[in-house]
Motif scaffolding. Structure first.
Motif, mmCIF file in Angstrom:
data_model
loop_
_atom_site.group_PDB
_atom_site.id
_atom_site.type_symbol
_atom_site.label_atom_id
_atom_site.label_comp_id
_atom_site.label_asym_id
_atom_site.label_seq_id
_atom_site.Cartn_x
_atom_site.Cartn_y
_atom_site.Cartn_z
ATOM 1 N N ILE A 13 46.643 40.059 30.932
ATOM 2 C CA ILE A 13 45.185 39.974 30.864
ATOM 3 C C ILE A 13 44.677 41.372 30.559
ATOM 4 O O ILE A 13 44.821 42.291 31.372
ATOM 5 N N HIS A 14 44.086 41.569 29.401
ATOM 6 C CA HIS A 14 43.594 42.884 29.037
ATOM 7 C C HIS A 14 42.303 43.193 29.778
ATOM 8 O O HIS A 14 41.627 42.297 30.307
ATOM 9 N N ARG A 16 38.785 43.729 31.161
ATOM 10 C CA ARG A 16 37.470 43.125 30.974
ATOM 11 C C ARG A 16 37.498 41.810 30.188
ATOM 12 O O ARG A 16 36.496 41.399 29.608
ATOM 13 N N GLN A 17 38.635 41.124 30.189
ATOM 14 C CA GLN A 17 38.712 39.800 29.554
ATOM 15 C C GLN A 17 38.440 38.727 30.616
ATOM 16 O O GLN A 17 39.345 38.087 31.146
ATOM 17 N N THR A 20 39.694 35.134 30.191
ATOM 18 C CA THR A 20 41.140 35.021 30.393
ATOM 19 C C THR A 20 41.472 35.032 31.878
ATOM 20 O O THR A 20 42.384 34.334 32.331
#
Length: 265
Positions: A13-14, A16-17, A20
């Motif tokens: 999970i990148h 600030r996603q 997601t």
């Protein structure tokens, strides 16, 4: 590191996603129930928001310990979780122990730097840039390529940084075993200011040269790496430098230092 362990892999999970995070939450909860987890710990990043807020629905006790990389204020993840009264939140910095935040100790308390051998030129240098996508750190590679003499062996771990145009010894990704072996074999480690690599250096008895990635160069989401580099430097556990200012003399300096671990009670 995870051989013979029961592992549930959650896709990355990148930063600030948020959408997601929500998609991953159900997968994390199912995994907790399947493996009969009774407690979940996290030091941050977006995955913590998928694992901790609703963990009690799976009968799991959540505990959040904010990362060493956030000395001036809690991380965004930490600030979100601090509003959930059922999630205990801990900081590794006394100055951040306000409101619901509690301080007990820091990972760095166990380490101290000592003067070792006299200053000598390093014969082997390990340069590690980290692996977090999508940020590159070409500035550090270019500087190392400029200041390190040709007779010094240099190995690079480059992650997503593009270096194919340079005549250097590099590997994009390393196994943990190979990574730890490179740290152990090096006279000097030059690293981006990532907490994991920093702790690995200290555990191997090495004082690293730490170079913070900068958001202004599109090298990270913000300048939190400068904060951990400054804390490490203030404790004498690292030499903090900007990418454009590090010198070969800095490498000679840290080679003369070593780290020992204090006994913990």
């Amino acid at each position: 590191m995870l051989v013979d362990r029961r592992v549930l892999w959650i896709p990355e999970i990148h930063a600030r996603q948020w959408a997601t995070v929500l998609r991953r939450t159900a997968q994390v909860l199912r995994g907790m129930r399947k493996h009969r987890v009774d407690a979940v710990y996290s030091t941050g990043a977006a995955l913590a928001l998928a694992g901790l807020p609703l963990s009690r629905l799976a009968g799991v006790r959540p505990v959040y310990i904010d990362s060493l990389a956030r000395p001036s204020a809690p991380s965004l993840t930490g600030r979100v979780l601090s509003h959930l009264p059922w999630v205990p939140v801990y900081t590794q910095y006394p100055q951040n122990a306000k409101g619901r935040w509690r301080y007990e100790h820091s990972l760095l308390d166990r380490f101290e730097a000592t003067q070792g051998q006299s200053m000598q030129d390093p014969r082997r240098v390990f340069v590690t840039l980290g692996t977090t996508k999508p940020w590159q750190f070409r500035r550090l590679v270019d500087r190392m390529h400029e200041i390190i003499p040709a007779n010094v062996k240099v190995r690079y771990q480059t992650g997503v940084t593009e270096v194919s145009d340079l005549d250097i010894d590099y590997t994009s990704m390393m196994s943990d075993e190979e990574f730890q072996a490179e740290i152990a074999a090096a006279d000097v480690v030059v690293t981006h200011s990532g907490v994991g690599t920093f702790i690995s250096c200290l555990s191997a008895g090495k004082v690293p040269v730490m170079i913070p990635r900068r958001a202004s160069f599109d090298e990270h989401v913000d300048d939190h790496q400068d904060q951990i580099a400054s804390v490490a430097s203030s404790r004498g556990l690292a030499l903090r430098r900007e990418a454009h200012e590090v010198t070969f003399e800095d490498l000679r300096t840290v080679r003369s230092l070593s780290v020992r671990q204090r006994c913990q009670t």
